[in-house]
Design an enzyme around this catalytic site. Structure first.
Site, short mmCIF file in Angstrom:
data_model
loop_
_atom_site.label_atom_id
_atom_site.label_comp_id
_atom_site.label_asym_id
_atom_site.label_seq_id
_atom_site.Cartn_x
_atom_site.Cartn_y
_atom_site.Cartn_z
N ASP A 126 0.80 -1.24 0.00
CA ASP A 126 0.00 0.00 0.00
C ASP A 126 0.84 1.29 0.00
O ASP A 126 1.43 1.64 1.03
CB ASP A 126 -0.91 0.07 1.22
CG ASP A 126 -1.88 -1.10 1.34
OD1 ASP A 126 -1.43 -2.26 1.29
OD2 ASP A 126 -3.09 -0.82 1.53
N GLU A 146 -4.03 1.82 -3.41
CA GLU A 146 -5.35 2.24 -2.92
C GLU A 146 -5.29 3.45 -2.01
O GLU A 146 -6.30 4.10 -1.78
CB GLU A 146 -6.05 1.09 -2.18
CG GLU A 146 -5.44 0.78 -0.84
CD GLU A 146 -6.47 0.36 0.21
OE1 GLU A 146 -7.65 0.24 -0.14
OE2 GLU A 146 -6.08 0.17 1.36
N ASN A 147 -4.10 3.76 -1.45
CA ASN A 147 -3.96 4.92 -0.55
C ASN A 147 -3.04 5.98 -1.13
O ASN A 147 -2.54 6.84 -0.40
CB ASN A 147 -3.38 4.48 0.81
CG ASN A 147 -4.19 3.39 1.47
OD1 ASN A 147 -3.72 2.27 1.61
ND2 ASN A 147 -5.41 3.69 1.84
N HIS A 195 -10.50 1.07 -0.72
CA HIS A 195 -10.62 2.49 -1.06
C HIS A 195 -10.61 2.75 -2.57
O HIS A 195 -10.35 3.86 -3.01
CB HIS A 195 -9.50 3.29 -0.40
CG HIS A 195 -9.54 3.23 1.10
ND1 HIS A 195 -10.63 3.61 1.82
CD2 HIS A 195 -8.61 2.81 2.01
CE1 HIS A 195 -10.40 3.44 3.12
NE2 HIS A 195 -9.18 2.94 3.25
N HIS A 240 -6.43 -8.42 -0.19
CA HIS A 240 -6.52 -7.19 0.60
C HIS A 240 -7.45 -7.45 1.78
O HIS A 240 -8.67 -7.36 1.66
CB HIS A 240 -7.06 -6.09 -0.32
CG HIS A 240 -6.84 -4.72 0.21
ND1 HIS A 240 -5.65 -4.06 0.10
CD2 HIS A 240 -7.68 -3.87 0.86
CE1 HIS A 240 -5.75 -2.86 0.63
NE2 HIS A 240 -6.98 -2.72 1.11
N HIS A 262 -3.33 -4.20 2.98
CA HIS A 262 -4.42 -3.55 3.75
C HIS A 262 -4.08 -3.24 5.20
O HIS A 262 -4.48 -2.19 5.68
CB HIS A 262 -5.73 -4.34 3.69
CG HIS A 262 -6.84 -3.72 4.50
ND1 HIS A 262 -7.46 -2.55 4.14
CD2 HIS A 262 -7.43 -4.11 5.67
CE1 HIS A 262 -8.39 -2.25 5.05
NE2 HIS A 262 -8.39 -3.16 5.98
N HIS A 270 -1.19 -2.57 6.40
CA HIS A 270 -0.07 -1.62 6.38
C HIS A 270 1.07 -2.04 7.30
O HIS A 270 1.99 -1.27 7.53
CB HIS A 270 -0.53 -0.19 6.73
CG HIS A 270 -1.45 0.41 5.72
ND1 HIS A 270 -1.69 1.77 5.63
CD2 HIS A 270 -2.18 -0.14 4.73
CE1 HIS A 270 -2.54 2.02 4.66
NE2 HIS A 270 -2.85 0.87 4.09
FE LIG Z 1 -4.34 0.50 2.54
FE LIG Z 2 -7.35 -1.16 2.49
#
Ligand SMILES: [Fe+2]
Ligand SMILES: [Fe+2]
Length: 272
Positions: free
Chosen positions: A8, A39-40, A68, A151, A176, A178
Site C-alpha cells: 500500500d 489504494e492509498n 478504497h 486485501h 491492507h 499496512h
Molecule cells: Fe491501505
Molecule cells: Fe485497504
C-alpha cells in the site's frame, strides 16, 4: 521471472520513495515486472488519474487496489480504459474496472494480476473464494505467472486464501493492514505467500496517518483530520521468483527500502 510487489503506497511520502527508488530496485534485484497496491496513493485514500500516471512513469507496470478503490471517483476513467490496473474482483459485477489484467515484461513474458477483498472485519463484499475461482477460470491458460493481492484485515483470512490458491497461482501476497509480516514462504504447491507485504509510506504514524490526530480522536471522540504523516518513510515490498513455464514460485524475499537507502538506488540518466 522476477516480480516486485509493493505494499500500500500511502500519500505523497509513499509515492516519493517509490519514484525515487524503483529504477534502482529494478537493476539491483533484476526485476522483470513491478506491481504496486495504490489504494492509498492519493492523500492517503484512493487514486487519481494524475497519480496513476506518475506511478506508471516511475516504472510501476501494474496496479492493484483495495477497499478504497472508488474513494476518488476521477479514477473511473482510468479503471475503464487502462489495461494494467485492477479493482477488487469481489465487488458487485456492475462495479467499474477489470477483475484481472495481463502485464507484459520487457522480455515478452506475461504475468496476470488480480486483487480480492477479505470479509473478516471489513465491509461486506462477495465471496472472496468464489471470486478467486472466477478469476482463475477466466485467465488465459498459457499465462502461468499469476499474482493475487489479497486485501484483508485478518491474518487467518490471509493464510486461508494462500492455502486455497496454493498450486493455482504463483503468489498470494496480502495488503491492507499496512504492517509487514515476517512469514514469507513458498507453500508446498509452489505458491509464494506473505500475510501482509506492509506499507509504503511514513512509519512514524498510525498505519500512515498522524499519530497525534488519531490519538486525539480516539481519546476524546472529537473528529480530527487524519492527515498523512511524514516521518520515517519506508518502501515495503516482496520479490517473488517464478518459473515462467510452470508458474511455480521458486523464491520469495521481503525487502524494506528506507530514505537512507535512496542515494544508493540512484540510476544514471543513461540507464534510466
Ligand atoms: Fe491501505
Ligand atoms: Fe485497504
Amino acid at each position: 521471472m522476477r516480480l516486485l510487489f509493493i505494499g500500500d503506497i500511502v500519500g505523497k511520502p509513499g509515492r516519493d520513495i517509490v519514484c525515487g527508488s524503483i529504477k534502482g530496485l529494478v537493476i539491483k534485484y533484476q526485476l522483470d515486472l513491478v506491481i504496486a497496491n495504490a489504494e492509498n496513493a492519493a492523500g492517503g485514500s484512493g487514486l487519481t488519474p494524475a497519480i496513476y500516471r506518475e506511478l506508471i512513469r516511475a516504472g510501476v507496470d501494474g496496479i492493484t487496489l483495495g477497499d478504497h478503490v472508488y474513494r476518488r471517483k476521477e479514477i473511473y476513467s482510468v479503471l475503464e480504459n487502462e489495461s494494467n490496473i485492477v479493482k477488487p474482483a469481489n465487488l458487485p459485477p456492475e462495479s467499474v474496472g477489470r477483475n484481472w489484467a495481463i502485464l507484459t515484461a520487457p522480455n515478452g513474458e506475461r504475468a496476470a494480476i488480480a486483487c480480492i477483498l477479505g470479509r473478516l472485519f471489513m465491509k461486506p463484499v462477495d465471496d472472496p473464494w468464489k471470486a478467486a475461482d472466477r478469476v482463475l477460470a477466466e485467465l488465459p491458460e498459457d499465462v502461468r505467472v499469476r499474482l493475487v493481492d489479497f486485501h484483508a484485515e485478518a491474518t487467518s483470512d490471509m493464510q486461508l486464501m494462500g492455502r486455497y490458491l496454493d498450486g493455482r497461482v504463483s503468489a498470494v501476497l496480502g495488503t491492507h493492514t499496512h504492517v509487514p509480516t515476517a512469514d514469507e514462504c513458498v507453500f508446498p504447491g509452489g505458491t509464494a505467500f506473505q500475510c501482509d507485504v506492509g506499507m509504503t509510506g511514513p512509519f512514524e504514524s498510525i498505519i500512515g496517518r498522524r499519530i497525534d490526530r488519531i490519538m486525539e480522536t480516539t481519546l476524546t471522540g472529537r473528529p480530527t483530520e487524519f492527515d498523512v504523516a511524514t516521518g520515517d518513510v519506508r518502501l515495503c515490498g516482496t520479490i517473488v521468483s517464478v518459473d515462467s513455464q510452470t508458474g511455480r514460485a521458486t523464491a520469495v524475499e521481503r525487502i524494506c527500502v528506507t530514505e537512507a537507502d535512496l542515494p544508493n538506488l540512484q540510476v544514471p540518466a543513461s540507464l534510466a
